[in-house]
Design a protein around this motif. Structure first.
Motif, PDB file in Angstrom:
ATOM      1  N   THR A   1      -9.564  13.938 -14.210  1.00  0.00           N
ATOM      2  CA  THR A   1      -9.182  13.512 -12.759  1.00  0.00           C
ATOM      3  C   THR A   1      -7.972  14.587 -12.827  1.00  0.00           C
ATOM      4  O   THR A   1      -7.427  14.968 -11.009  1.00  0.00           O
ATOM      5  CB  THR A   1      -8.993  12.273 -12.468  1.00  0.00           C
ATOM      6  OG1 THR A   1      -9.926  11.783 -12.245  1.00  0.00           O
ATOM      7  CG2 THR A   1      -8.300  11.887 -10.290  1.00  0.00           C
TER       8      THR A   1
ATOM      9  N   TYR B   1      -8.350   4.016 -11.324  1.00  0.00           N
ATOM     10  CA  TYR B   1      -8.032   4.974 -11.047  1.00  0.00           C
ATOM     11  C   TYR B   1      -6.743   4.951 -10.645  1.00  0.00           C
ATOM     12  O   TYR B   1      -5.992   4.987  -9.376  1.00  0.00           O
ATOM     13  CB  TYR B   1      -8.630   4.835  -9.675  1.00  0.00           C
ATOM     14  CG  TYR B   1     -10.152   5.310  -9.599  1.00  0.00           C
ATOM     15  CD1 TYR B   1     -10.784   5.035  -8.600  1.00  0.00           C
ATOM     16  CD2 TYR B   1     -10.061   6.996  -9.754  1.00  0.00           C
ATOM     17  CE1 TYR B   1     -12.323   4.819  -8.601  1.00  0.00           C
ATOM     18  CE2 TYR B   1     -12.155   7.395  -9.444  1.00  0.00           C
ATOM     19  CZ  TYR B   1     -12.337   6.923  -9.162  1.00  0.00           C
ATOM     20  OH  TYR B   1     -14.207   6.520  -8.872  1.00  0.00           O
TER      21      TYR B   1
ATOM     22  N   CYS C   1      -3.869   7.472 -10.343  1.00  0.00           N
ATOM     23  CA  CYS C   1      -4.046   8.366  -8.485  1.00  0.00           C
ATOM     24  C   CYS C   1      -2.856   8.368  -8.484  1.00  0.00           C
ATOM     25  O   CYS C   1      -2.692   9.385  -7.639  1.00  0.00           O
ATOM     26  CB  CYS C   1      -5.639   8.061  -7.810  1.00  0.00           C
ATOM     27  SG  CYS C   1      -7.165   8.422  -9.121  1.00  0.00           S
TER      28      CYS C   1
ATOM     29  N   ILE D   1      -5.271  12.642  -3.282  1.00  0.00           N
ATOM     30  CA  ILE D   1      -6.081  11.863  -4.483  1.00  0.00           C
ATOM     31  C   ILE D   1      -7.008  10.737  -3.331  1.00  0.00           C
ATOM     32  O   ILE D   1      -5.661   9.815  -2.546  1.00  0.00           O
ATOM     33  CB  ILE D   1      -5.722  11.822  -5.498  1.00  0.00           C
ATOM     34  CG1 ILE D   1      -5.416  13.286  -6.614  1.00  0.00           C
ATOM     35  CG2 ILE D   1      -7.257  10.501  -6.267  1.00  0.00           C
ATOM     36  CD1 ILE D   1      -5.659  12.459  -7.530  1.00  0.00           C
TER      37      ILE D   1
ATOM     38  N   ILE E   1     -10.943  14.201  -4.301  1.00  0.00           N
ATOM     39  CA  ILE E   1     -10.325  15.102  -4.845  1.00  0.00           C
ATOM     40  C   ILE E   1      -9.736  15.640  -4.689  1.00  0.00           C
ATOM     41  O   ILE E   1     -10.520  16.842  -4.884  1.00  0.00           O
ATOM     42  CB  ILE E   1     -10.096  15.066  -6.667  1.00  0.00           C
ATOM     43  CG1 ILE E   1     -10.033  13.449  -7.165  1.00  0.00           C
ATOM     44  CG2 ILE E   1      -8.344  16.037  -7.452  1.00  0.00           C
ATOM     45  CD1 ILE E   1     -10.824  13.885  -8.890  1.00  0.00           C
TER      46      ILE E   1
END
Ligand code: EPZ
Length: 418
Positions: free
Chosen positions: A311, A332, A335, A345, A354
């Motif tokens: 990511t 996540y 993020c 994101i 993303i």
């Protein structure tokens, strides 16, 4: 409290050896409880999770000593079958002691395991598998207790190829009278490594990596020596760092075939990767290419543990990428921290969209779980300016010395005790 401080924007160039696999060492250390003699495990990384496993072994009555990356366990004096909450809570893998201690002591009592907060991490599949081996399992007041006077082999069917449940079933079944088949077993390389160790202890076990593991119960297992496999997730992390910061990275002491799914995605992002038997070289491309859709899956699919590092890399791709996290419900957390560094994101449940930006900017961020913390180190190395990362204890659960490794590869990075 300590922080990692990175002054980013420099390339990653050079060579580094990959540490031994955390997720191999932990179940293998639990397996030593089953031996009637000394076990020597080589390639054990110096991690807080490994130290936690050693603490549990010592609490159970084992003699444990460590020389560098070699841990020796003498389990002959095991006299306890109850693991206290203070030790159980230190890591997720403590749950694999349930199967091993039950097989050794014919009973065990543990509290809920710890581990990174990635969503609910139930152990229902572990319990179902143990019950199929005619082990009585009761859960009350936050404790799980087992009694195994008449444990016997069984045909086990896992609803999901859970890594931990597969390991617990293997550890409980190897000394159970009769034949056990574990169907829909996890196929991760760490499962194969555990099987290799159990075979060296004299267990009659085969099929790891195929999804169907067959075990012929053996009443007594002896001591053994074993070197654990390299850590495919640490390797994946460093490759993502080089791909994001730019540069040419050589990894040694690695088994490239264990991270084929990650290598394939890195090549799709434009990185050049060459592999040999125990090494691999990644040469970063100019601009990172985006990925249409990336799904995390059980092995040999793309590993959930490499999702956060990937990511970070995709946050500076020249387009929009979509990640679907199929393994954990809440993985996540990194993020929002990456967005503090300028990433774009959007997370909705198991999906992250993303939109790549040109570059990230250093900021003050916080690691909230192991692989998310590693992703912040990767982002900090590539970002323009200074990044301060707190929550270093999470990172140290799985990476032996990311500061030393990154520094040797050209990153301006230090650990600051405040
Ligand atoms: C192991 O965790 C690894 N940990 C994890 O690595 C890894 O992410 C995971 O396998 C998947 O590959 C260790 O080996 C110590 P699972 P584990 O049982 O065994 C659900 C890292 O960063 N599930 O395969 O806990 C569970 O909630 C760590 O190194 C049940 O519902 O993973 C999850 O959604 C993080 N009931 C999914 O299955 C159960 O009884 C996968 O879990 C067991 C699991």
């Amino acid at each position: 409290m300590c922080k990692i401080i990175i002054n980013g924007g420099r390339r990653l160039d050079g060579s580094t050896a990959v540490q031994g696999a955390k997720n191999s060492v932990l179940p293998i250390l639990a397996a030593t409880v089953l031996a009637d003699g000394e076990c020597t495990v080589m390639g054990c990384p110096n991690l807080s999770d490994v130290n936690a496993a050693i603490e549990i072994l010592e609490y159970l009555g084992c003699k444990v000593w460590r020389e560098g990356s070699t841990v020796t366990v003498n389990p002959q004096a095991v006299s306890c079958a109850d693991i206290p909450d203070s030790l159980m809570r230190k890591m997720r893998s403590s749950v694999t002691f349930l199967g091993a201690v039950t097989a050794r002591c014919k009973r065990a009592k543990i509290s809920s395991p710890g581990g990174c907060e990635l969503g609910p991490r139930p152990i229902d599949l572990h319990i179902k598998a143990l019950r199929e081996l005619n082990i009585s399992v009761t859960e009350h007041g936050g404790y799980t207790e087992t009694f195994a006077e008449n444990m016997r082999g069984a045909d086990i069917h896992l609803d999901f190829p859970s890594v931990g449940a597969t390991e617990n079933a293997m550890l409980a079944a190897v000394t159970a009278k009769g034949t056990t088949t574990i169907n829909n077993a996890a196929k991760e390389p760490e499962i194969c490594d555990l099987e290799d160790f159990l075979k060296k202890m004299g267990a009659k076990i085969s099929g790891a990596g195929t999804g169907v593991i067959k075990i012929e119960g053996t009443p007594k297992l002896h001591g053994a020596e074993h070197r654990v496999i390299p850590d495919r997730i640490a390797a994946s992390t460093y490759l993502c760092a080089a791909a994001m910061a730019g540069g040419t990275l050589e990894l040694t002491d690695v088994l490239p075939r264990h991270l084929n799914a990650v290598t394939a995605v890195l090549k799709d992002t434009g990185a050049e990767i060459r592999t040999k038997k125990n090494s691999m070289v990644l040469k970063a491309s100019g601009r990172v290419r985006s990925i249409d859709t990336l799904r995390t899956m059980p092995y040999p699919g793309f590993p959930t543990d490499a999702q956060a590092p990937m990511t970070a890399l995709l946050s500076v791709a020249n387009g929009t990428s979509v990640i679907i996290e199929n393994i954990f419900e809440n993985r996540y957390k990194h993020c929002a921290q990456l967005c503090k560094m300028g990433a774009d994101i959007k997370v909705n449940g198991r999906i992250a969209v993303i939109c790549g930006v040109r570059e990230l900017t250093g900021s003050t961020v916080c690691a909230q779980e192991l692989r998310g913390g590693a992703a912040l180190c990767i982002a900090g190395a590539a970002a323009r300016g200074v990044t301060e990362i707190s929550g270093v204890n999470y990172i140290e659960r799985g990476y032996e010395d990311i500061v030393k490794d990154f520094s040797r590869l050209g990153v301006e990075i230090k650990k600051q005790i405040s």
